[in-house]
Design a protein around this motif. Structure first.
Motif, PDB file in Angstrom:
ATOM      1  N   ALA A  92       2.219   1.805  -3.481  1.00 58.19           N
ATOM      2  CA  ALA A  92       1.145   2.297  -4.345  1.00 58.19           C
ATOM      3  C   ALA A  92       0.906   3.784  -4.113  1.00 58.19           C
ATOM      4  CB  ALA A  92      -0.135   1.505  -4.092  1.00 58.19           C
ATOM      5  N   ASP A  93       0.881   4.206  -2.857  1.00 61.04           N
ATOM      6  CA  ASP A  93       0.682   5.623  -2.542  1.00 61.04           C
ATOM      7  C   ASP A  93       1.835   6.477  -3.054  1.00 61.04           C
ATOM      8  OD1 ASP A  93      -1.720   5.054  -1.297  1.00 61.04           O
ATOM      9  OD2 ASP A  93      -0.867   5.028   0.730  1.00 61.04           O
ATOM     10  N   ALA A 132      -3.562  -7.003  -1.416  1.00 60.66           N
ATOM     11  CA  ALA A 132      -3.112  -5.618  -1.588  1.00 60.66           C
ATOM     12  C   ALA A 132      -2.509  -5.396  -2.970  1.00 60.66           C
ATOM     13  CB  ALA A 132      -2.102  -5.262  -0.500  1.00 60.66           C
ATOM     14  N   GLY A 189       0.807  -1.211   0.000  1.00 58.57           N
ATOM     15  CA  GLY A 189       0.000   0.000   0.000  1.00 58.57           C
ATOM     16  C   GLY A 189       0.840   1.260   0.000  1.00 58.57           C
ATOM     17  N   ARG A 245      -1.672   1.062 -10.209  1.00 62.20           N
ATOM     18  CA  ARG A 245      -0.583   1.994 -10.534  1.00 62.20           C
ATOM     19  C   ARG A 245       0.329   1.460 -11.629  1.00 62.20           C
ATOM     20  NH1 ARG A 245      -2.338   6.662  -8.253  1.00 62.20           N
ATOM     21  NH2 ARG A 245      -2.723   6.434  -6.010  1.00 62.20           N
ATOM     22  N   GLU A 294      -5.543  -5.066  -5.279  1.00 63.68           N
ATOM     23  CA  GLU A 294      -6.453  -3.954  -5.006  1.00 63.68           C
ATOM     24  C   GLU A 294      -5.766  -2.602  -4.959  1.00 63.68           C
ATOM     25  OE1 GLU A 294      -8.640  -4.871  -1.463  1.00 63.68           O
ATOM     26  OE2 GLU A 294      -9.780  -6.506  -2.423  1.00 63.68           O
ATOM     27  N   ARG A 295      -4.460  -2.574  -4.705  1.00 69.56           N
ATOM     28  CA  ARG A 295      -3.777  -1.291  -4.546  1.00 69.56           C
ATOM     29  C   ARG A 295      -2.710  -1.047  -5.620  1.00 69.56           C
ATOM     30  NH1 ARG A 295      -3.560   0.988   0.391  1.00 69.56           N
ATOM     31  NH2 ARG A 295      -2.809   2.759  -0.833  1.00 69.56           N
ATOM     32  N   LEU A 296      -1.792  -2.000  -5.769  1.00 65.55           N
ATOM     33  CA  LEU A 296      -0.615  -1.728  -6.584  1.00 65.55           C
ATOM     34  C   LEU A 296      -0.866  -1.871  -8.074  1.00 65.55           C
ATOM     35  CD1 LEU A 296       2.311  -0.848  -6.429  1.00 65.55           C
ATOM     36  CD2 LEU A 296       2.973  -3.251  -6.287  1.00 65.55           C
TER      37      LEU A 296
END
Length: 273
Positions: A98-99, A132, A95, A140, A135-137
């Motif tokens: 990704a941020d 994760a 996460g 991107r 759903e997150r990376l």
């Protein structure tokens, strides 16, 4: 790629991954691959491993504030033309990365190698990180590069599932492209590139008898990031990366008592000979 001092001689490629103390995979393989492609390689260390030719003895995620500091240090001063991610051991780290990718001042190609296990089968990722990643990376990423086992784990399907179905199951995860590597399949190894769920191109290659293949996945993903940073379109970039890693596998050599590394400098050695 310009600075106040003039035009840079090459592209800048950043790897966010784990360290392989044996030097065959991870950050070490990434930087060797970048050197072989003539780009300027940079790194954000996301994990430490105790690793050699026979396996991974242990690993430790790098604290989040240190990952952030490395990323900001490189991106805010030097800049990047492409990014490759590798081993990200837990959901918090996935996460965070990704941020951080979401803070880039301008879009650059992002290659996500969803590393789940070592060449020897040692797990390198916590179960919550699998979710994760999806759903997150992946949102991107421009392209993800799972092998058959990773594609099955990430999709919830089995390794016997046809690649087209694996790609379709991963198509809604946010990435534009999916490259499913076929080296773990029986018969001729064929890598397959998909745009969403649609097959775009297949990349067959020889089944080499060399057992020294440590670092293959890291090397392919890094080579792909280099090719994208140098301006190639995705299908052409994948083909060039495939050619490079095939030569590296052919040149793999014994190191230690287990599985040795691929030869990242095989083209240089060929020119010298």
């Amino acid at each position: 790629m310009s600075t106040s001092g003039g035009e840079l001689p090459t592209a800048r490629v950043l790897t966010i991954a784990g360290s392989d103390s044996g030097g065959g995979a991870g950050i070490q393989a990434d930087l060797k691959t970048m050197l072989a492609h003539g780009v300027h390689g940079m790194s954000v260390l996301a994990a430490l491993t105790a690793q050699n030719s026979v396996g991974v003895q242990d690993f430790w995620p790098v604290p989040a504030d240190l990952v952030t500091a490395q990323f900001r240090s490189v991106v805010d001063d030097i800049g990047v033309d492409a990014i490759k991610t590798g081993m990200l051991a837990d959901a918090e780290l996935v996460g965070l990365v990704a941020d951080l990718l979401g803070t880039l001042p301008a879009p650059v190609p992002v290659v996500v190698d969803p590393v789940c296990a070592s060449k020897h089968g040692d797990p390198l990722i916590a179960p919550d990180a699998v979710v994760a990643l999806r759903e997150r990376l992946f949102a991107r990423a421009d392209v993800i590069t799972p092998n058959l086992g990773e594609a099955a784990l990430l999709s919830g399907l089995t390794v016997q599932t046809p690649p087209d179905e694996l790609a379709a199951a991963l198509a809604g995860s946010g990435q534009t492209w999916t490259l499913i590597k076929g080296g773990h399949a029986e018969g001729e190894p064929i890598d397959r590139l998909y745009r969403g769920a649609e097959p775009v191109r297949s990349y067959p290659g020889p089944r080499l008898s060399n057992r020294h293949t440590h670092g293959t996945g890291c090397t392919l993903a890094s080579a792909l990031a280099c090719q994208l940073a140098l301006g190639k379109e995705m299908p052409e970039a994948v083909g060039a990366a495939k050619r490079y890693v095939t030569g590296a596998i052919a040149g793999g050599f014994a190191l230690g008592s287990g599985i040795g590394p691929v030869d990242h400098l095989w083209e240089l050695r060929g020119r010298i000979d």
